[in-house]
Design a protein around this motif. Structure first.
Motif, mmCIF file in Angstrom:
data_model
loop_
_atom_site.group_PDB
_atom_site.id
_atom_site.type_symbol
_atom_site.label_atom_id
_atom_site.label_comp_id
_atom_site.label_asym_id
_atom_site.label_seq_id
_atom_site.Cartn_x
_atom_site.Cartn_y
_atom_site.Cartn_z
ATOM 1 N N LEU A 34 5.797 -0.044 7.657
ATOM 2 C CA LEU A 34 5.664 0.540 6.304
ATOM 3 C C LEU A 34 4.241 1.032 6.090
ATOM 4 C CD1 LEU A 34 7.595 -2.243 4.343
ATOM 5 C CD2 LEU A 34 8.452 0.049 4.898
ATOM 6 N N TYR A 35 3.270 0.190 6.462
ATOM 7 C CA TYR A 35 1.855 0.566 6.285
ATOM 8 C C TYR A 35 1.481 1.696 7.241
ATOM 9 C CZ TYR A 35 1.778 -3.560 3.412
ATOM 10 O OH TYR A 35 2.054 -4.462 2.425
ATOM 11 N N ARG A 36 2.053 1.651 8.450
ATOM 12 C CA ARG A 36 1.801 2.722 9.416
ATOM 13 C C ARG A 36 2.360 4.041 8.888
ATOM 14 N NH1 ARG A 36 1.056 1.056 15.140
ATOM 15 N NH2 ARG A 36 0.488 -1.146 15.102
ATOM 16 N N ALA A 59 2.380 5.664 -0.804
ATOM 17 C CA ALA A 59 3.270 4.489 -0.722
ATOM 18 C C ALA A 59 4.469 4.666 -1.654
ATOM 19 C CB ALA A 59 2.500 3.223 -1.074
ATOM 20 N N ALA A 60 4.209 5.201 -2.846
ATOM 21 C CA ALA A 60 5.289 5.379 -3.832
ATOM 22 C C ALA A 60 6.309 6.418 -3.349
ATOM 23 C CB ALA A 60 4.702 5.795 -5.174
ATOM 24 N N ARG A 91 0.107 -2.237 -1.533
ATOM 25 C CA ARG A 91 0.823 -3.470 -1.222
ATOM 26 C C ARG A 91 1.885 -3.760 -2.287
ATOM 27 N NH1 ARG A 91 -1.588 -5.514 3.075
ATOM 28 N NH2 ARG A 91 0.105 -7.021 3.064
ATOM 29 N N GLU A 92 1.495 -3.581 -3.544
ATOM 30 C CA GLU A 92 2.398 -3.837 -4.664
ATOM 31 C C GLU A 92 3.632 -2.931 -4.564
ATOM 32 O OE1 GLU A 92 3.678 -5.868 -7.759
ATOM 33 O OE2 GLU A 92 1.758 -6.306 -6.783
ATOM 34 N N THR A 93 3.408 -1.663 -4.245
ATOM 35 C CA THR A 93 4.501 -0.694 -4.161
ATOM 36 C C THR A 93 5.471 -1.039 -3.033
ATOM 37 O OG1 THR A 93 3.062 1.010 -5.031
ATOM 38 C CG2 THR A 93 5.013 1.775 -3.865
ATOM 39 N N LEU A 94 4.946 -1.538 -1.917
ATOM 40 C CA LEU A 94 5.811 -1.827 -0.758
ATOM 41 C C LEU A 94 6.517 -3.174 -0.873
ATOM 42 C CD1 LEU A 94 3.519 -0.515 2.138
ATOM 43 C CD2 LEU A 94 5.386 0.681 0.967
ATOM 44 N N LEU A 95 6.089 -3.965 -1.853
ATOM 45 C CA LEU A 95 6.640 -5.313 -2.022
ATOM 46 C C LEU A 95 8.131 -5.290 -2.353
ATOM 47 C CD1 LEU A 95 5.406 -8.088 -1.773
ATOM 48 C CD2 LEU A 95 4.813 -8.001 -4.204
#
Ligand code: CDP
Ligand code: CDP
Length: 208
Positions: A34-36, A59-60, A91-95
């Motif tokens: 996800l971060y990649r 991220a969104a 991080r919050e968005t991917l949570l």
């Protein structure tokens, strides 16, 4: 049943998570992807990775259906991911996506840096997989040689140490072992031995 697997770069957590998931017949999420992928989308648009607002927007807008892009596996993307992953908004968005994945019926196996501490603090089993930096560098070097991206040992070791420092030193969801995690040091274990040991822990702790 949720199994959370965390650990530093090239500790073998991804390989282990994949094998455990297959063995137990559960879905697996490699959360590093996800971060990649956020980093890939920013690099494709030539956006600076250090821009928190642009990273949050990336991220969104992330398309989580596109995590099988082979470009995500490169060394450059791992390094870029560790920069965008420092931002709280990213991080919050991917949570949400990660938690929905974990909560699906029958459970799942997730691996990353903060699964046991932040994403799934109530996981049924938490494993913290680690190995010495030198052993992790040897593994990464072997992988790079296989993918046609050869690099010398000292460079790879410096990369590993820099990534460890960034992941452990950030204020948002730093890499650390959850208090209720089981430590699995794979420095002297090959992938098969690590899997056997993890399976033993799973069988001792869970009713599977
Ligand atoms: O996901 P993470 O970055 O922690 O590591 P990985 O991609 O699962 O593993 C890195 C490399 O180490 C792979 O080539 C594995 O075959 C190898 N390896 C392992 O996964 N586990 C061991 N105990 C020893 C080697
Ligand atoms: O395979 P490797 O351990 O090298 O990398 P990865 O698991 O794909 O993660 C790449 C980067 O994403 C890490 O260095 C972390 O900075 C970040 N990451 C994170 O912050 N939280 C996660 N749950 C997973 C990855």
């Amino acid at each position: 049943m949720v199994i959370a697997i965390d650990g530093p770069a090239a500790s073998g957590k991804g390989t282990l998570a994949r094998r455990l998931a297959r063995h137990l017949g559960r879905p697996h999420l490699d959360t590093g992807l996800l971060y990649r992928a956020v980093a890939r989308d920013m690099l494709d648009r030539e956006e600076p990775l250090s821009d928190a607002a642009l990273a949050a927007r990336a991220a969104a807008a992330l398309d989580t259906a596109r995590l099988d892009d082979p470009r995500l596996r490169s060394r450059e993307m791992g390094e870029a991911a560790s920069i965008v992953s420092t931002f709280a908004a990213v991080r919050e968005t991917l949570l949400g996506f990660q938690r929905r994945f974990a909560r699906q019926e029958g459970g799942a196996v997730l691996d990353g840096r903060d699964i046991g501490t932040v994403v799934c603090p109530d996981a049924d089993l938490k494993l913290y997989v680690t190995a010495s930096p030198e052993e992790r560098a040897r593994r990464r070097q072997r992988e790079l040689a296989q993918t046609g991206e050869p690099s010398d040992f000292e460079t790879v070791l410096a990369d590993i140490r820099r990534r460890d420092a960034r992941d452990q030193g950030r204020p948002n969801a730093p890499l650390r072992m959850a208090e209720d995690a089981v430590l699995l040091d794979t420095t002297a274990l090959d992938a098969d031995a690590a899997f056997a040991e993890a399976l033993r822990i799973v069988r001792t702790r869970l009713d599977v």
